[in-house]
Design an enzyme around this catalytic site. Structure first.
Site, PDB file in Angstrom:
ATOM      1  N   CYS A  58      -8.011  24.724  13.454  1.00  0.00           N
ATOM      2  CA  CYS A  58      -8.258  25.962  12.723  1.00  0.00           C
ATOM      3  C   CYS A  58      -9.539  26.625  13.258  1.00  0.00           C
ATOM      4  O   CYS A  58     -10.296  26.017  14.024  1.00  0.00           O
ATOM      5  CB  CYS A  58      -8.372  25.691  11.223  1.00  0.00           C
ATOM      6  SG  CYS A  58      -9.912  24.873  10.721  1.00  0.00           S
ATOM      7  N   GLU A  80     -10.592  17.037  12.377  1.00  0.00           N
ATOM      8  CA  GLU A  80     -11.538  17.229  13.473  1.00  0.00           C
ATOM      9  C   GLU A  80     -12.978  17.165  12.985  1.00  0.00           C
ATOM     10  O   GLU A  80     -13.835  16.508  13.587  1.00  0.00           O
ATOM     11  CB  GLU A  80     -11.302  18.586  14.160  1.00  0.00           C
ATOM     12  CG  GLU A  80      -9.910  18.765  14.720  1.00  0.00           C
ATOM     13  CD  GLU A  80      -8.925  19.431  13.749  1.00  0.00           C
ATOM     14  OE1 GLU A  80      -8.089  20.209  14.233  1.00  0.00           O
ATOM     15  OE2 GLU A  80      -8.991  19.158  12.530  1.00  0.00           O
TER      16      GLU A  80
END
Length: 164
Positions: free
Chosen positions: A113, A81
């Site tokens: 995360c 990401e």
């Protein structure tokens, strides 16, 4: 970089339940999910063997992909990401419509995360995060749903107590 023909936000902002393959009205989502699956193939993960891919779409339809890149010094690794967002920012983009995240987990949707959630939040709270499974099913949540009561750029502009 690629370009998808994107329209207005077609997914309900309250949509948080898993869905099977996208409907006709979601014609931009399926290609985005596919790009995240393809990005996973480039993952450099010799230590965890946990491949992750991401595909980020800007409001003009430009897509940036990323994969996780591990390092022998664990804390120097980079998530998929953040790789995609960093690529977009390095090309001048600061506003995003959605990001799709892919992994090899069959039973669970891949979730970003905590560090990635905060990184995404830097660029707004009202954009979609498509958490996927290899079969094409996905869950759509907004950044603000993944990181409620978050701290962001506007908080730095708020009045502060005097330090005297």
């Amino acid at each position: 970089m690629a370009n998808l023909n994107t329209g207005e936000r077609l997914v309900s902002e309250a949509a948080t339940e898993a869905r099977k393959l996208p409907t006709e009205s979601d014609n931009w989502i399926k290609p985005l999910l596919h790009k995240s699956q393809k990005a996973k193939e480039f993952a450099y993960c010799p230590y965890s063997k946990f491949r992750v891919g991401a595909a980020l779409v800007a409001h003009d339809g430009t897509v940036f992909t990323g994969c996780n890149v591990e390092n022998a010094c664990n804390n120097l690794g980079l998530c998929a990401e953040r790789t995609a967002i960093t690529k977009a920012v390095s090309e001048g983009y600061r506003s995003f419509k959605a990001i799709a995240i892919a992994s090899d987990m069959e039973e669970e949707f891949i979730s970003p995360c905590g560090g990635c959630r905060q990184f995404m939040r830097e660029f707004g709270v009202k954009w979609s995060v498509f958490m996927t499974k290899p079969d094409g099913s996905y869950m759509d949540m907004l950044v603000e749903d993944l990181l409620p009561v978050s701290f962001g750029p506007d908080d730095l502009k708020k009045k502060k107590a005097s330090s005297e």
